[in-house]
Design an enzyme around this catalytic site. Structure first.
Site, mmCIF file in Angstrom:
data_model
loop_
_atom_site.group_PDB
_atom_site.id
_atom_site.type_symbol
_atom_site.label_atom_id
_atom_site.label_comp_id
_atom_site.label_asym_id
_atom_site.label_seq_id
_atom_site.Cartn_x
_atom_site.Cartn_y
_atom_site.Cartn_z
ATOM 1 N N GLY A 11 -26.737 -46.470 -35.981
ATOM 2 C CA GLY A 11 -26.983 -47.370 -34.783
ATOM 3 C C GLY A 11 -26.616 -46.705 -33.337
ATOM 4 C CE1 TYR A 12 -28.156 -49.807 -28.803
ATOM 5 C CE2 TYR A 12 -27.517 -51.015 -30.648
ATOM 6 C CZ TYR A 12 -28.366 -50.766 -29.768
ATOM 7 O OH TYR A 12 -29.329 -51.615 -29.581
ATOM 8 C CG ASP A 13 -22.018 -45.107 -35.119
ATOM 9 O OD1 ASP A 13 -21.563 -46.314 -34.405
ATOM 10 O OD2 ASP A 13 -21.833 -44.955 -36.356
ATOM 11 C CD GLU A 56 -35.998 -66.661 -37.420
ATOM 12 O OE1 GLU A 56 -36.213 -66.696 -36.317
ATOM 13 O OE2 GLU A 56 -36.511 -67.458 -38.319
ATOM 14 C CG HIS A 97 -17.040 -51.894 -34.852
ATOM 15 N ND1 HIS A 97 -17.255 -50.778 -34.764
ATOM 16 C CD2 HIS A 97 -18.173 -52.491 -35.223
ATOM 17 C CE1 HIS A 97 -18.371 -50.379 -35.272
ATOM 18 N NE2 HIS A 97 -19.145 -51.617 -35.223
ATOM 19 N NE ARG A 98 -19.304 -52.622 -40.471
ATOM 20 C CZ ARG A 98 -20.218 -52.073 -39.633
ATOM 21 N NH1 ARG A 98 -19.990 -50.589 -39.724
ATOM 22 N NH2 ARG A 98 -21.098 -52.259 -39.026
ATOM 23 C CG ASP A 145 -24.299 -60.277 -36.862
ATOM 24 O OD1 ASP A 145 -25.470 -59.787 -37.320
ATOM 25 O OD2 ASP A 145 -24.109 -60.578 -35.732
ATOM 26 N N GLY A 157 -26.014 -47.336 -44.507
ATOM 27 C CA GLY A 157 -24.824 -47.115 -43.841
ATOM 28 C C GLY A 157 -23.704 -48.207 -43.841
ATOM 29 C CG HIS A 169 -31.909 -55.619 -47.103
ATOM 30 N ND1 HIS A 169 -31.147 -56.920 -46.897
ATOM 31 C CD2 HIS A 169 -32.827 -55.721 -48.097
ATOM 32 C CE1 HIS A 169 -31.650 -57.806 -47.872
ATOM 33 N NE2 HIS A 169 -32.698 -56.986 -48.458
#
Length: 200
Positions: free
Chosen positions: A157-159, A46, A184-185, A75, A18, A15
């Site tokens: 995110g943490y980029d 979950e 990483h992706r 993930d 990005g 969801h």
């Protein structure tokens, strides 16, 4: 033997807009009809796994069972060496229910304090699941260091606080296409493409 992907349609079990965009762009050469879990109004399962791969498999399996279509889940998260790998699989949870990554980055900085060891790495685990229960999974990493304050408005995110090794810009400052080539992706995706999409 890795299973080859031959379907015409694929659910991206996310969801996160990005993340869906990055995955759709990486799969663009294969002319697959990409639909996101959000577009299909699928529930978010979950994440009870204790590794990135376990959570990716869980998400892909849930999406394929709910949709009847093959599903790809990612993930991913940030692992900080001086924090013993945290936030790790809890990277999204550190941002709270509102997905406030400014808050999450500040929390990383707070926990690091004056620690001079700023090494960190992003991990991406991909899981590709079929409706018959078969799953393939792949993992990629990119190593670098953390800076403060964050820099750059791109990425997510943490980029903005992560500079990959060998570069001078954060992922938040780096042009989208450049990040797409070496993140990483991207590393995990190359493994996925080599295994499941490249006519083997």
């Amino acid at each position: 033997m890795v299973r080859h992907f031959t379907a015409a349609r694929l659910v991206v079990a996310s969801h996160n807009g990005g993340k869906v965009r990055e995955i759709a762009d990486l799969l663009a050469p294969f002319a697959i009809d990409i639909v996101s879990a959000a577009q299909l109004d699928l529930p978010e399962p979950e994440e009870t796994g204790d590794t990135f791969t376990a959570n990716a498999v869980l998400k892909a399996a849930a999406a394929t069972q709910a949709s009847g279509l093959p599903a790809l889940a990612d993930d991913s998260g940030l692992a900080v060496v001086a924090l013993n790998g945290a936030p790790g699989i809890y990277s999204a949870r550190w941002a709270g229910p509102g997905r406030d990554f400014q808050m999450a980055m500040a929390l990383v900085q707070e926990k690091l304090g004056e620690n001079a060891d700023r090494r960190a790495y992003f991990v991406s685990a991909l899981a590709l699941a079929w409706p018959d229960g078969h799953v393939e999974h792949f993992e990629g990493q990119v190593h670098g260091k953390l800076i403060w304050p964050p820099r750059g408005e791109d990425g997510f995110g943490y980029d903005p606080m992560f500079i990959p090794d060998g570069y001078g810009q954060t992922f938040g400052e780096m042009p989208y296409d450049e990040k797409q080539r070496m993140s990483h992706r991207a590393v995990a995706f190359q493994k996925l493409i080599d295994g499941c999409f490249s006519g083997s």
